[in-house]
Design an enzyme around this catalytic site. Structure first.
Site, PDB file in Angstrom:
ATOM      1  N   THR A   1      -5.341   2.277  -7.462  1.00 43.48           N
ATOM      2  CA  THR A   1      -6.928   2.700  -6.881  1.00 43.48           C
ATOM      3  C   THR A   1      -7.906   3.504  -7.149  1.00 43.48           C
ATOM      4  O   THR A   1      -7.603   5.343  -6.621  1.00 43.48           O
ATOM      5  CB  THR A   1      -6.496   2.473  -4.849  1.00 43.48           C
ATOM      6  OG1 THR A   1      -6.012   1.410  -4.754  1.00 43.48           O
ATOM      7  CG2 THR A   1      -7.938   2.520  -4.506  1.00 43.48           C
TER       8      THR A   1
ATOM      9  N   SER B   1       0.920  -1.587  -0.473  1.00 41.82           N
ATOM     10  CA  SER B   1      -0.269   0.589  -0.038  1.00 41.82           C
ATOM     11  C   SER B   1       0.699   1.090  -0.073  1.00 41.82           C
ATOM     12  O   SER B   1       2.247   1.198   0.810  1.00 41.82           O
ATOM     13  CB  SER B   1      -0.597  -0.019   1.762  1.00 41.82           C
ATOM     14  OG  SER B   1      -1.519   1.110   1.449  1.00 41.82           O
TER      15      SER B   1
ATOM     16  N   ARG C   1     -12.851 -15.821   2.109  1.00 39.97           N
ATOM     17  CA  ARG C   1     -12.890 -16.606   3.180  1.00 39.97           C
ATOM     18  C   ARG C   1     -12.146 -18.229   2.925  1.00 39.97           C
ATOM     19  O   ARG C   1     -11.485 -18.381   4.171  1.00 39.97           O
ATOM     20  CB  ARG C   1     -13.266 -15.832   4.053  1.00 39.97           C
ATOM     21  CG  ARG C   1     -14.240 -14.723   4.848  1.00 39.97           C
ATOM     22  CD  ARG C   1     -13.206 -13.855   5.252  1.00 39.97           C
ATOM     23  NE  ARG C   1     -13.056 -12.340   5.099  1.00 39.97           N
ATOM     24  CZ  ARG C   1     -13.469 -11.258   4.084  1.00 39.97           C
ATOM     25  NH1 ARG C   1     -12.379 -11.752   3.836  1.00 39.97           N
ATOM     26  NH2 ARG C   1     -13.056 -10.108   4.853  1.00 39.97           N
TER      27      ARG C   1
ATOM     28  N   ARG D   1     -15.330   0.358   2.047  1.00 36.50           N
ATOM     29  CA  ARG D   1     -14.760   0.885   3.659  1.00 36.50           C
ATOM     30  C   ARG D   1     -15.176   1.872   2.703  1.00 36.50           C
ATOM     31  O   ARG D   1     -14.496   3.398   2.977  1.00 36.50           O
ATOM     32  CB  ARG D   1     -13.167   0.565   3.130  1.00 36.50           C
ATOM     33  CG  ARG D   1     -13.221  -0.221   3.982  1.00 36.50           C
ATOM     34  CD  ARG D   1     -11.960  -1.050   4.198  1.00 36.50           C
ATOM     35  NE  ARG D   1     -11.168   0.253   5.008  1.00 36.50           N
ATOM     36  CZ  ARG D   1     -10.815   0.020   6.099  1.00 36.50           C
ATOM     37  NH1 ARG D   1     -11.297  -1.256   6.808  1.00 36.50           N
ATOM     38  NH2 ARG D   1      -9.564   0.536   7.040  1.00 36.50           N
TER      39      ARG D   1
ATOM     40  N   TYR E   1      -2.013   5.574  -4.840  1.00 39.87           N
ATOM     41  CA  TYR E   1      -3.405   6.962  -3.664  1.00 39.87           C
ATOM     42  C   TYR E   1      -2.451   7.795  -4.981  1.00 39.87           C
ATOM     43  O   TYR E   1      -1.626   8.407  -4.208  1.00 39.87           O
ATOM     44  CB  TYR E   1      -3.815   6.894  -2.572  1.00 39.87           C
ATOM     45  CG  TYR E   1      -4.368   5.981  -2.042  1.00 39.87           C
ATOM     46  CD1 TYR E   1      -5.967   5.324  -2.348  1.00 39.87           C
ATOM     47  CD2 TYR E   1      -3.909   5.074  -0.990  1.00 39.87           C
ATOM     48  CE1 TYR E   1      -6.300   4.527  -1.658  1.00 39.87           C
ATOM     49  CE2 TYR E   1      -4.164   4.222  -0.084  1.00 39.87           C
ATOM     50  CZ  TYR E   1      -5.704   3.878  -0.544  1.00 39.87           C
ATOM     51  OH  TYR E   1      -6.938   3.062   0.283  1.00 39.87           O
TER      52      TYR E   1
ATOM     53  N   LYS F   1      -7.421  -0.804  -9.743  1.00 37.79           N
ATOM     54  CA  LYS F   1      -8.384  -1.678  -8.645  1.00 37.79           C
ATOM     55  C   LYS F   1      -9.779  -1.020  -8.236  1.00 37.79           C
ATOM     56  O   LYS F   1      -9.540   0.157  -7.578  1.00 37.79           O
ATOM     57  CB  LYS F   1      -7.263  -1.744  -7.314  1.00 37.79           C
ATOM     58  CG  LYS F   1      -7.927  -2.447  -6.127  1.00 37.79           C
ATOM     59  CD  LYS F   1      -7.107  -2.462  -5.406  1.00 37.79           C
ATOM     60  CE  LYS F   1      -7.468  -2.352  -3.949  1.00 37.79           C
ATOM     61  NZ  LYS F   1      -8.247  -2.063  -3.142  1.00 37.79           N
TER      62      LYS F   1
ATOM     63  N   SER G   1     -13.032  -4.802  -7.193  1.00 36.06           N
ATOM     64  CA  SER G   1     -13.013  -4.691  -5.650  1.00 36.06           C
ATOM     65  C   SER G   1     -14.321  -3.373  -5.522  1.00 36.06           C
ATOM     66  O   SER G   1     -14.247  -2.920  -6.163  1.00 36.06           O
ATOM     67  CB  SER G   1     -11.451  -4.419  -5.507  1.00 36.06           C
ATOM     68  OG  SER G   1     -11.685  -3.746  -4.293  1.00 36.06           O
TER      69      SER G   1
ATOM     70  N   HIS H   1     -13.688  -1.979  -2.357  1.00 38.51           N
ATOM     71  CA  HIS H   1     -12.438  -1.411  -0.985  1.00 38.51           C
ATOM     72  C   HIS H   1     -12.880  -2.447   0.305  1.00 38.51           C
ATOM     73  O   HIS H   1     -13.224  -1.631   1.329  1.00 38.51           O
ATOM     74  CB  HIS H   1     -12.701  -0.304  -0.965  1.00 38.51           C
ATOM     75  CG  HIS H   1     -11.319   0.695  -1.327  1.00 38.51           C
ATOM     76  ND1 HIS H   1     -10.464   1.670  -1.622  1.00 38.51           N
ATOM     77  CD2 HIS H   1     -10.397   0.749   0.219  1.00 38.51           C
ATOM     78  CE1 HIS H   1      -9.601   2.162  -1.108  1.00 38.51           C
ATOM     79  NE2 HIS H   1      -9.231   1.144   0.526  1.00 38.51           N
TER      80      HIS H   1
HETATM   81  C1  LIG Z   1      -7.841  -2.228   7.863  1.00 40.01           C
HETATM   82  C2  LIG Z   1      -7.148  -1.884   5.981  1.00 40.01           C
HETATM   83  C3  LIG Z   1      -6.336  -0.930   5.212  1.00 40.01           C
HETATM   84  C4  LIG Z   1      -6.671  -0.819   3.664  1.00 40.01           C
HETATM   85  N1  LIG Z   1      -6.205  -0.223   3.045  1.00 40.01           N
HETATM   86  C5  LIG Z   1      -6.059  -0.308   1.503  1.00 40.01           C
HETATM   87  C6  LIG Z   1      -5.015   0.583   1.347  1.00 40.01           C
HETATM   88  O1  LIG Z   1      -4.097   1.004   1.464  1.00 40.01           O
HETATM   89  N2  LIG Z   1      -5.248   0.853  -0.157  1.00 40.01           N
HETATM   90  C7  LIG Z   1      -5.954  -0.158  -1.168  1.00 40.01           C
HETATM   91  O2  LIG Z   1      -5.878   0.045  -2.240  1.00 40.01           O
HETATM   92  N3  LIG Z   1      -6.985  -0.776  -0.606  1.00 40.01           N
HETATM   93  C8  LIG Z   1      -7.163  -0.766   0.782  1.00 40.01           C
HETATM   94  N4  LIG Z   1      -7.816  -1.427   1.588  1.00 40.01           N
HETATM   95  C9  LIG Z   1      -8.710  -2.546   0.513  1.00 40.01           C
HETATM   96  C10 LIG Z   1      -8.096  -3.076   0.608  1.00 40.01           C
HETATM   97  O3  LIG Z   1      -7.018  -3.655  -0.405  1.00 40.01           O
HETATM   98  C11 LIG Z   1      -9.424  -4.386  -0.065  1.00 40.01           C
HETATM   99  O4  LIG Z   1     -10.092  -3.942  -1.261  1.00 40.01           O
HETATM  100  C12 LIG Z   1     -11.051  -5.057   0.418  1.00 40.01           C
HETATM  101  O5  LIG Z   1      -9.915  -5.564   2.200  1.00 40.01           O
HETATM  102  C13 LIG Z   1     -10.998  -6.380   0.017  1.00 40.01           C
HETATM  103  O6  LIG Z   1     -12.398  -7.319   1.038  1.00 40.01           O
HETATM  104  P1  LIG Z   1     -11.476  -8.548   2.341  1.00 40.01           P
HETATM  105  O7  LIG Z   1     -11.495  -7.598   3.375  1.00 40.01           O
HETATM  106  O8  LIG Z   1     -13.034  -8.836   2.784  1.00 40.01           O
HETATM  107  O9  LIG Z   1     -10.760  -8.801   1.665  1.00 40.01           O
HETATM  108  C14 LIG Z   1      -7.712  -1.470   3.020  1.00 40.01           C
HETATM  109  C15 LIG Z   1      -9.097  -2.747   3.452  1.00 40.01           C
HETATM  110  C16 LIG Z   1      -8.553  -2.752   4.765  1.00 40.01           C
HETATM  111  C17 LIG Z   1      -9.853  -3.836   5.954  1.00 40.01           C
END
Ligand SMILES: Cc1cc2nc3c(=O)[nH]c(=O)nc-3n(C[C@H](O)[C@H](O)[C@H](O)COP(=O)(O)O)c2cc1C
Length: 353
Positions: A156, A106, A283, A251, A130, A224, A246, A248
């Protein structure tokens, strides 16, 4: 009691971590509809096994962007690994190298990119960007990761701003104190930037800017966060080399479809011209199988990697990867696939979709 499935690591992390660290991993935008749907949607899909095939030898290996990985199970970019284990991303990189899979680092890593590479020099790594408002900073970062041997640039696209994460807002004071960004200054300066003072992510970045990025790097570009056929077609037109379907992990924009539900639309739109991957809600080994059957070349894991990291650092991530790989191997054997190339749509029961 031994931890036998990814859910066990989740329970362990919940017990072990502080409230703010746990909330950061679990964190969702708004009501968390999409994060929950990511998991639930996988469970609505049923499988069609084929029997009486010789499954004495089952091979989980595959390739992404021409590089071999031991199984189609890799690591999504997640921020601030130092929050969960002292060595942070250094441990993650070592575990990925040991497992023979790809680790997407990341932009918001808590270790320097140089330390990450030095800790696992033979590992396959992609860098997640980013896109920053400061174009000079983007250029420095991209050229730095290219010279460090990262093999692809993952941009992303679903985060021009940060989604509204209610728990992080509630815990803000606690969380922000510890978070430092290590890679947003040139390595010669080695200054970390506190997360609260980090430069803004670009809100104006758009399709037209991709050619500028392509002009300053040889790295293949992977987007992504694509969820629609329209954007998937634009990605192909703009010479992007891969898409990670994806949301994210729920989130960013809440109430978008589960990743597995968006996969077919995207995979159909690209017509095999570029590789498509998926993250969100994977999972179990059968989840991996379903994603591949619906057109993903491999899947990426977000939260489960952080649960493993919080459990035992590098060893914890290795265990998570090993368990999922074994489950995937078992699923392939039981469904009658000897190689990843044999996994296809006929394994899915469409009436349930
Ligand atoms: C704690 C956390 C931090 C994350 N940080 C980033 C990040 O820095 N950059 C990014 O593109 N996605 C980030 N993501 C998204 C993940 O890359 C990913 O898309 C997502 O966690 C996949 O789902 P899952 O947690 O169900 O496996 C983050 C997700 C989590 C849970």
């Amino acid at each position: 009691m031994p931890l036998v499935c990814l859910k066990d690591f989740k329970a362990h992390a919940r017990d072990r971590l502080s409230k703010s660290s746990w909330d950061f991993i679990e964190g969702v935008a708004d009501e968390g509809i999409t994060r929950d749907e990511n998991i639930a949607a996988f469970k609505k899909i049923r499988l069609r096994p084929r029997y009486l095939r010789d499954v004495s030898e089952v091979d989980t290996r595959t390739t992404i962007q021409g590089e071999e990985i031991s199984a189609p199970i890799c690591i999504s970019p997640t921020a601030f690994h130092g929050m969960f284990w002292p060595d942070g991303e250094v441990s993650t990189a070592r575990a990925a190298q040991e497992a023979g899979i790809c680790y997407i680092t990341s932009t918001f890593a808590s270790c320097t990119l140089e330390d990450i590479v030095a800790s696992a020099p033979k590992g396959l790594r992609w860098f997640q960007l980013y896109v920053q408002s400061d174009w000079q900073l983007n250029k420095q970062l991209i050229q730095r990761v290219e010279s460090l041997g990262f093999k692809a640039l993952v941009i992303t696209v679903d985060a021009p701003i940060v989604g509204k994460r209610r728990e992080d807002i509630r815990n803000q004071l606690d969380l922000m104190k510890s978070l430092q960004l290590k890679n947003l200054r040139p390595p010669t300066e080695r200054n970390s930037v506190p997360y609260i003072q980090s430069p803004p992510i670009s809100t104006s970045f758009c399709w037209d800017n991709l050619s500028w990025i392509q002009s300053i790097t040889q790295l293949p570009i992977i987007l992504k966060g694509i969820l629609t056929k329209e954007d998937a077609e634009l990605a192909v037109e703009h010479n992007v080399r891969g898409i990670i379907v994806s949301n994210h992990g729920g989130r960013q924009l809440d109430e978008v479809p589960a990743s597995i539900d968006a996969l077919t639309e995207v995979a159909t739109a690209v017509k095999g011209k570029i590789e498509v991957y998926l993250d969100g809600g994977v999972r179990t080994g059968t989840d991996v199988l379903k994603a591949l059957a619906l057109g993903a070349k491999c899947i990426f894991l977000g939260r489960p990697i952080l649960w493993g990291l919080a459990y035992k650092g590098e060893d914890g991530i290795e265990e998570v990867l090993k368990i999922l790989k074994n489950e995937f191997h078992t699923s392939m054997t039981l469904i009658g696939c000897r190689s990843v190339a044999e996994i296809n749509r006929d394994l899915i029961q469409f009436s349930r979709l």
